[in-house]
Write a protein that holds these residues in place. Structure first.
Motif, short mmCIF file in Angstrom:
data_model
loop_
_atom_site.label_atom_id
_atom_site.label_comp_id
_atom_site.label_asym_id
_atom_site.label_seq_id
_atom_site.Cartn_x
_atom_site.Cartn_y
_atom_site.Cartn_z
N ARG A 103 0.84 -1.20 0.00
CA ARG A 103 0.00 0.00 0.00
C ARG A 103 0.87 1.25 0.00
NH1 ARG A 103 -5.58 -1.22 3.29
NH2 ARG A 103 -6.17 -2.88 1.88
N ARG A 131 1.49 -4.77 4.30
CA ARG A 131 0.57 -5.34 5.28
C ARG A 131 0.43 -6.84 5.01
NH1 ARG A 131 -5.98 -4.42 4.74
NH2 ARG A 131 -6.58 -5.88 6.37
N ASP A 244 -4.04 -2.69 8.33
CA ASP A 244 -5.34 -2.20 7.90
C ASP A 244 -5.54 -0.77 8.41
OD1 ASP A 244 -7.95 -2.10 6.93
OD2 ASP A 244 -8.79 -3.37 8.51
N ASP A 248 -4.89 3.11 6.26
CA ASP A 248 -5.94 4.14 6.11
C ASP A 248 -5.42 5.48 6.62
OD1 ASP A 248 -7.83 2.32 5.15
OD2 ASP A 248 -9.44 3.13 6.40
MG MG Z 1 -9.11 -1.29 5.50
#
Ligand code: MG
Ligand code: IPM
Length: 353
Positions: A103, A131, A244, A248
């Motif tokens: 990510r 991740r 996670d 974000d």
């Molecule tokens: Mg998420």
């Protein structure tokens, strides 16, 4: 080369339609790609009472790569867990062993003022979060609900085997080798046994990468450092749940979660590519969503799974160009710039291509 297209729910179909326009244009220019669409998530449940229908899974397996939209919606919130849209995505990751989720959080210079942080804190930001995607508390057994002393109790299990830790940490080191040779492993080793093992294994793997500087950070501190001084990070490697949450958070440093693509890869480099944002049911069907994360996910797919570097760069350059031209969807709107809808943004990318 075959691409399975799983648009999913909410804004999924709208943003996917824009990415498909881009892929179609590349095909017209001679790129040998074929796409096949299949329902997933709530759409899968609506079609066949299963968030990951058998046919969808076989199309995904037979493809060279998967382009994924988003899943979820309030109409599915009361379904039993196995039927919920999110399970379609989680099962797809598990079935295809897509354990390494890349990510990137990159700030486009054109969007510096879209970040909620001061421009000098985020200018030039370029972080890669790895991740772990198929283990941890999202998949650990036992889990469930029971009655204890006359009241309801819910429980989940956080767990990692050393082999699962080793392969994602290794992916972190490999990524660091291609970048600035700095790797930060994030855990909660002051409290969790899972994290103590994670740290131990990370230190073992580090012996194979003497050129990389490995550091460790507790997840609560990492969350704080990401908004205090995000540019101290280059590559972060962490478990499923921490990743996670931190990804974000990192995405918002760049101005909008609507801009960021991701890749989920297995050991053979087969991958699922998806925007990191969700299905945004509140704006679904209103031509408001930002399609750029999905278009950029298609670029990552071209690069990592189809080995079409030139095509990938063509798409990324087109996205940069539309931002420089002043096109903005509502999530990144700025005064003095041109606010456009999902479809218009897709058209602008197509024109820039
Ligand atoms: Mg998420
Ligand atoms: C993500 C999402 C998913 C996750 C949900 C939709 C299951 O939040 O890709 O980050 O938790 O992994």
């Amino acid at each position: 080369m075959k691409i399975a297209v799983l648009a999913g729910d909410g804004i999924g179909p709208e943003i996917m339609a824009q990415a498909i326009k881009v892929l179609d244009a590349l095909r017209s220019d001679g790129l040998a790609i074929e796409t096949e669409a299949a329902p997933v998530g709530g759409a899968g449940y609506d079609a066949g009472k299963d968030p990951l229908p058998e046919r969808t899974l076989s199309i995904a397996r037979a493809a060279d790569a998967i382009l994924f939209g988003a899943v979820g919606g309030p109409q599915y919130d009361t379904l039993p867990r196995a039927m919920r849209p999110e399970q379609g995505l989680l099962r797809l990751r598990k079935e295809l062993s897509l354990f390494a989720n890349l990510r990137p959080a990159v700030l486009y210079p054109e969007l510096a003022s879209a970040s909620s942080l001061k421009p000098e804190i985020v200018a030039g930001l370029d972080i890669m979060i790895l991740r772990e995607l198929t283990g941890d508390i999202y998949f650990g057994q036992p889990r469930g609900r029971r009655e204890t002393d006359g009241e309801r109790e819910g429980f989940d299990t956080m767990r990692y085997r050393e082999s699962e830790i080793r392969r994602i940490v290794r992916a972190g080191f490999d990524t660091a080798m291609k970048r600035s040779r700095k790797l930060c492993s994030v855990d909660k080793a002051n409290v969790l046994d899972t994290s103590i093992l994670w740290r131990e294994v990370a230190n073992e793997v580090a012996r194979d990468y003497p050129q990389v500087e490995l550091s460790h950070m507790y997840v609560d501190n990492a969350a704080m450092q990401l908004v205090r001084a995000p540019k101290q990070f280059d590559v972060i490697v962490t478990g499923n749940m921490f990743g996670d949450i931190l990804s974000d958070e990192a995405s918002m440093l760049t101005g909008s979660i609507g801009m960021l693509p991701s890749a989920s890869l297995n050991a053979r480099g087969f991958g699922l590519y998806e925007p990191i944002h969700g299905s945004a049911p509140d704006i679904a069907g209103r031509n408001l969503a930002n399609p750029l994360a999905t278009i950029l996910s298609a670029a990552m797919l071209l690069r990592h799974s189809l080995h079409q570097e030139a095509a990938a760069q063509r798409v990324e350059t087109a996205v940069r160009k539309v931002l420089a031209q002043g096109f903005r969807t509502a999530d990144i709107a700025e005064t003095g710039k041109r606010t456009v809808g999902t479809k218009e943004m897709g058209d602008a990318v197509l024109a820039a291509l």
